[in-house]
Design a protein around this motif. Structure first.
Motif, short mmCIF file in Angstrom:
data_model
loop_
_atom_site.label_atom_id
_atom_site.label_comp_id
_atom_site.label_asym_id
_atom_site.label_seq_id
_atom_site.Cartn_x
_atom_site.Cartn_y
_atom_site.Cartn_z
N ALA A 96 -34.43 19.46 -35.00
CA ALA A 96 -34.20 18.40 -35.68
C ALA A 96 -35.21 17.64 -36.07
N GLU A 97 -36.14 17.17 -35.20
CA GLU A 97 -37.32 16.54 -35.54
C GLU A 97 -38.52 17.55 -36.02
N ILE B 130 -32.23 19.29 -30.56
CA ILE B 130 -32.53 17.71 -31.03
C ILE B 130 -34.43 17.90 -31.26
N LEU B 131 -34.99 19.01 -30.69
CA LEU B 131 -36.44 19.14 -31.18
C LEU B 131 -36.31 19.65 -32.42
N ARG C 188 -45.66 17.41 -33.23
CA ARG C 188 -45.45 17.12 -31.98
C ARG C 188 -44.11 17.98 -31.47
N PRO C 189 -43.03 17.67 -32.16
CA PRO C 189 -41.63 18.59 -31.72
C PRO C 189 -41.87 20.11 -31.64
N VAL D 76 -42.98 20.07 -37.71
CA VAL D 76 -43.71 18.91 -37.48
C VAL D 76 -44.49 18.94 -36.09
N GLY E 126 -31.02 17.95 -38.90
CA GLY E 126 -32.35 17.16 -39.15
C GLY E 126 -32.81 16.97 -40.77
N SER F 119 -33.96 14.55 -23.36
CA SER F 119 -32.55 15.18 -24.13
C SER F 119 -31.31 14.84 -23.15
N GLY G 205 -36.46 15.59 -39.36
CA GLY G 205 -35.44 14.62 -39.26
C GLY G 205 -35.46 13.80 -37.77
N THR G 206 -34.57 13.07 -37.54
CA THR G 206 -34.38 12.25 -36.20
C THR G 206 -33.86 13.07 -35.05
N ALA G 207 -33.90 12.92 -33.90
CA ALA G 207 -33.35 13.41 -32.97
C ALA G 207 -31.74 12.89 -32.72
#
Length: 340
Positions: free
Chosen positions: A68-69, A65-66, A323-324, A321, A201, A14, A73-75
């Protein structure tokens, strides 16, 4: 499925992703504000020379950012939101240090102690303004809604900070109103971080709301832990003197819980807190022991565990999702157990 990364790796990722954008944003400030902000972030010394100070864990940008994932979405799309949240957080720290009279943060002299009260306040104002400029300039389709979410969180944060300040002059503070203060002062911005991430995201407003509730429960847990550290934390870890909150007679969550307990220990603590004299080392040690004897330390720790579980329930309800989501759980665990 990609394996979830441990918390130190997530936070390093991050910082690597958000750090350059954060620095680029701060570089746009007028020179006088840029130097103070650079010092506060640990990038510069008091003379404006490059430094390698501790800039903190940067948990809030990681949440953005996590989230968003987690929303699909994307980081990278959420970096402007991560920068904005970190700017707002540090605006609050600059002002908080002035209001509390704290002379150290992250093992260095606070910005107001180095540059003066007025300049530190103005630097905080500059960071707050910059946060909204970063969002507006991102060009993201959700930037307008994100700015409204951030603005609402800032108002909650300011209201919480105002209540915290008012509590210092009041002899009686109820536990419920102390919790509401913490929800605004700390919970609002962590909730906002997760909501901003979800929006940037590409997540729906409903999904963003569920992730916001994950963040605000986590934020309240964060404040409980912060208050425990403000009494019993190791100065090597916290960067502040031992018993720092007690020295300032702060009515933190464990203190108010003890004062409201109706126990002999709570009553003795009330007498100590209402005294006119400056609390010496023996007084501070006694105050900490009284809070523990009143059961407030154990209650605070139990409340942290409850909030942690509530946060995870809200996270699961957002259908994130995998993993995030696992990495958000890892950060939640770090936040809720960093006093262990």
């Amino acid at each position: 499925m990609t394996t979830a990364r441990p918390a130190p790796e997530v936070l390093a990722w991050s910082r690597d992703l958000v750090g350059p954008a954060l620095r680029a944003a701060v570089e746009t400030l007028p020179p006088s504000m840029r130097d103070i902000a650079g010092y506060h972030f640990g990038w510069l010394d008091e003379h404006g020379r490059p430094a390698t100070g501790d800039g903190g864990k940067a948990i809030r940008p990681a949440l953005v950012i996590l989230a968003a994932e987690a929303a699909g979405g994307t980081a990278g799309a959420a970096v402007p939101g991560a920068v904005a949240v970190e700017l707002v957080h540090n605006f609050s720290l600059l002002h908080d240090d002035v209001m509390d009279g704290d002379v150290t943060r992250r093992h260095r002299a606070t910005a107001w102690h180095v540059f003066g009260t007025s300049r530190a306040i103005l630097a905080g104002d500059a960071l707050l303004t910059l946060a909204f400029d970063v969002l507006a300039g991102s060009g993201h389709a959700a930037a307008r809604e994100a700015a409204r979410v951030l603005g609402a969180a800032v108002l909650d944060l300011v209201e919480g900070q105002s209540a915290d300040t008012v509590f210092e002059t009041r002899q009686e503070v109820g536990l419920n109103e102390c919790v509401r203060m913490a929800e605004g002062k700390t919970g609002a911005l962590l909730g906002c971080a997760c909501a901003l991430g979800a929006l940037l995201g590409g997540g729906s407003s409903e999904r963003a709301g569920r992730l916001r509730r994950f963040g605000d429960r986590l934020g309240l847990a964060f404040q409980f832990v912060d208050d425990l550290l403000g009494i019993w934390g190791d100065p090597v870890v916290t960067g502040k003197p031992v018993h720092s909150d007690l020295r300032n007679r702060k009515k933190s969550l464990p203190v108010v819980a003890a004062l409201s307990s109706g126990t002999p220990a709570g009553n003795e603590l009330a007498t100590l807190y209402r005294g006119e004299h400056e609390l010496d080392a023996a007084d501070l040690t006694r105050a900490a022991a009284l809070i523990e004897a009143a059961g407030a330390r154990a209650w605070s720790r139990e409340r942290v565990d409850e909030l942690f579980n509530e946060a995870l329930t809200h996270l699961l309800s957002a259908d994130p999702v995998s993993r995030p989501a696992a990495e958000l759980r890892t950060l939640a665990h770090l936040i809720a157990h960093r006093d262990h």
